[in-house]
Design an enzyme around this catalytic site. Sequence first.
Site, PDB file in Angstrom:
ATOM      1  N   SER A 117       0.838  -1.212   0.000  1.00 25.21           N
ATOM      2  CA  SER A 117       0.000   0.000   0.000  1.00 25.21           C
ATOM      3  C   SER A 117       0.860   1.243   0.000  1.00 25.21           C
ATOM      4  O   SER A 117       1.975   1.248   0.550  1.00 25.21           O
ATOM      5  CB  SER A 117      -0.858  -0.022   1.271  1.00 25.21           C
ATOM      6  N   TYR A 141      -1.245  -0.064  10.375  1.00 23.53           N
ATOM      7  CA  TYR A 141      -1.508  -0.722   9.096  1.00 23.53           C
ATOM      8  C   TYR A 141      -0.301  -0.581   8.155  1.00 23.53           C
ATOM      9  O   TYR A 141       0.189  -1.561   7.587  1.00 23.53           O
ATOM     10  CB  TYR A 141      -2.770  -0.123   8.458  1.00 23.53           C
ATOM     11  N   LYS A 145       2.304  -3.489   6.583  1.00 21.32           N
ATOM     12  CA  LYS A 145       2.529  -3.723   5.148  1.00 21.32           C
ATOM     13  C   LYS A 145       4.031  -3.676   4.846  1.00 21.32           C
ATOM     14  O   LYS A 145       4.557  -4.493   4.085  1.00 21.32           O
ATOM     15  CB  LYS A 145       1.765  -2.686   4.318  1.00 21.32           C
TER      16      LYS A 145
HETATM   17  C1  UD1 Z   1      -6.933   5.323   3.063  1.00 20.19           C
HETATM   18  C2  UD1 Z   1      -5.803   4.947   3.926  1.00 20.19           C
HETATM   19  C3  UD1 Z   1      -4.693   4.399   3.077  1.00 20.19           C
HETATM   20  C4  UD1 Z   1      -5.203   3.261   2.229  1.00 20.19           C
HETATM   21  C5  UD1 Z   1      -6.370   3.771   1.400  1.00 20.19           C
HETATM   22  C6  UD1 Z   1      -7.020   2.690   0.564  1.00 20.19           C
HETATM   23  C7  UD1 Z   1      -5.968   6.504   5.823  1.00 20.19           C
HETATM   24  C8  UD1 Z   1      -5.303   7.625   6.547  1.00 20.19           C
HETATM   25  N1  UD1 Z   1      -5.353   6.082   4.721  1.00 20.19           N
HETATM   26  O1  UD1 Z   1      -6.495   6.380   2.234  1.00 20.19           O
HETATM   27  O2  UD1 Z   1      -3.655   3.952   3.887  1.00 20.19           O
HETATM   28  O3  UD1 Z   1      -4.175   2.802   1.398  1.00 20.19           O
HETATM   29  O4  UD1 Z   1      -7.373   4.268   2.267  1.00 20.19           O
HETATM   30  O5  UD1 Z   1      -7.669   1.743   1.382  1.00 20.19           O
HETATM   31  O6  UD1 Z   1      -7.000   5.979   6.239  1.00 20.19           O
HETATM   32  N2  UD1 Z   1     -12.880  11.778   2.687  1.00 20.19           N
HETATM   33  C9  UD1 Z   1     -13.867  12.717   2.929  1.00 20.19           C
HETATM   34  N3  UD1 Z   1     -15.062  12.285   3.413  1.00 20.19           N
HETATM   35  C10 UD1 Z   1     -15.320  10.972   3.690  1.00 20.19           C
HETATM   36  C11 UD1 Z   1     -14.314  10.016   3.442  1.00 20.19           C
HETATM   37  C12 UD1 Z   1     -13.104  10.458   2.941  1.00 20.19           C
HETATM   38  O7  UD1 Z   1     -13.671  13.921   2.708  1.00 20.19           O
HETATM   39  O8  UD1 Z   1     -16.432  10.662   4.168  1.00 20.19           O
HETATM   40  C13 UD1 Z   1     -11.596  12.222   2.131  1.00 20.19           C
HETATM   41  C14 UD1 Z   1     -10.412  11.904   3.013  1.00 20.19           C
HETATM   42  O9  UD1 Z   1     -10.179  12.941   3.916  1.00 20.19           O
HETATM   43  C15 UD1 Z   1      -9.311  11.768   1.959  1.00 20.19           C
HETATM   44  C16 UD1 Z   1     -10.031  11.274   0.721  1.00 20.19           C
HETATM   45  O10 UD1 Z   1     -11.412  11.539   0.930  1.00 20.19           O
HETATM   46  O11 UD1 Z   1      -8.764  13.015   1.683  1.00 20.19           O
HETATM   47  C17 UD1 Z   1      -9.866   9.784   0.485  1.00 20.19           C
HETATM   48  O12 UD1 Z   1     -10.182   9.132   1.712  1.00 20.19           O
HETATM   49  P1  UD1 Z   1     -10.190   7.551   1.850  1.00 20.19           P
HETATM   50  O13 UD1 Z   1     -11.003   6.962   0.768  1.00 20.19           O
HETATM   51  O14 UD1 Z   1     -10.557   7.226   3.259  1.00 20.19           O
HETATM   52  O15 UD1 Z   1      -8.695   7.128   1.526  1.00 20.19           O
HETATM   53  P2  UD1 Z   1      -7.308   7.691   2.139  1.00 20.19           P
HETATM   54  O16 UD1 Z   1      -7.514   8.262   3.478  1.00 20.19           O
HETATM   55  O17 UD1 Z   1      -6.643   8.525   1.103  1.00 20.19           O
END
Ligand code: UD1
Length: 312
Positions: A117, A141, A145
């Site tokens: 990841s 996590y 990895k």
């Molecule tokens: C997360 C994991 C990462 C993992 C990836 C794929 C974290 C800190 N990182 O990435 O290690 O490889 O998932 O499984 O958890 N967001 C919103 N609203 C929401 C949900 C998300 O604004 O309800 C935003 C988050 O702040 C982020 C982006 O959307 O900026 C993507 O979020 P998310 O899909 O959870 O993935 P990551 O956090 O990038």
Amino acid sequence: MNVLVTGGAGYIGSHVVLALLDAGHSVVVIDDLSTGCSDNLPSDIPFFHVDIRDEQALRACFEKHSIDAIIHLAAKKAVGESMKHPELYFSVNVEGTRVLAQEARRAGVKTFVFSSSAAVYGNPSESPVTEHTPLAPESVYGVTKKMGEELLLWFGFTLVNLRYFNVVGYDPSGRITVPEKQPQNLFPILCETGVGVRERVQIFGTDYDTRDGTCERDYVHVTDLATAHVRALSLDESITLNLGIGRALSVRECVYAAQEVFGEFAVEDAPRRPGDPAAYYANPSRAQNVLGWEAQITDPVEMITTMKPLYE
Ligand code: UD1
């Protein structure tokens, strides 16, 4: 080849299984069904309902099937949960990989493709992120990895180590029918809101130093990701490859794309989520050069369109 896929009933695993079968490989699946779903697997492939930490059960699987390569995806993957329950993550992701490696070596398997990841980079020190960007995981996590990567190399396997960026989408031809349970990532949350399961989407942070103030990520379609796993089987040297599309989308751009697919829904600006890096994306050129791989689905509207049928 006869390929063992651990976690083959999971979200990414079930797509990898389809891609392997499409390419003419034989497949054996191991999954403990803790989050995966056997309905997403063809009924005629050998399936072992087994926890990868179960040495005896793994040994029985290797005794029954002659395996040429292992694609190892079985793992716990929720970052937040990993901070609350480190014991579970070290147990499944590290000890589980150790038991699998031990039994694989015993059975004479030489090749592993590992599901790693971008979390191993933590808050990446540069973007685009290359395979030389320093590793600095910031979650349990991510640490597990990184340990999995190292463990498989020290066991002496030929290791194709795939570092995924943000994986989204479902099989465009509709062969996967059951969506992930209790999704925690942005795209499934957008879909659930689009169909009314959730009332609104919260945007975590609108004051970042980015194009529109929201976080930017590299979203790669799961079918493209699955193709990379199949191609990885033809490599005969250990290598690490970033898998992303090489471009960042902001949270707001993803919201707009989802509204184009589902129609308008409520969106709320919310505080930053602790630990979120502002922006990063992959440099996927090594995967392009080594695997001849390039993401085919790069438009977020198209990505979300592949998800829509599973949420309706
Ligand atoms: C997360 C994991 C990462 C993992 C990836 C794929 C974290 C800190 N990182 O990435 O290690 O490889 O998932 O499984 O958890 N967001 C919103 N609203 C929401 C949900 C998300 O604004 O309800 C935003 C988050 O702040 C982020 C982006 O959307 O900026 C993507 O979020 P998310 O899909 O959870 O993935 P990551 O956090 O990038």
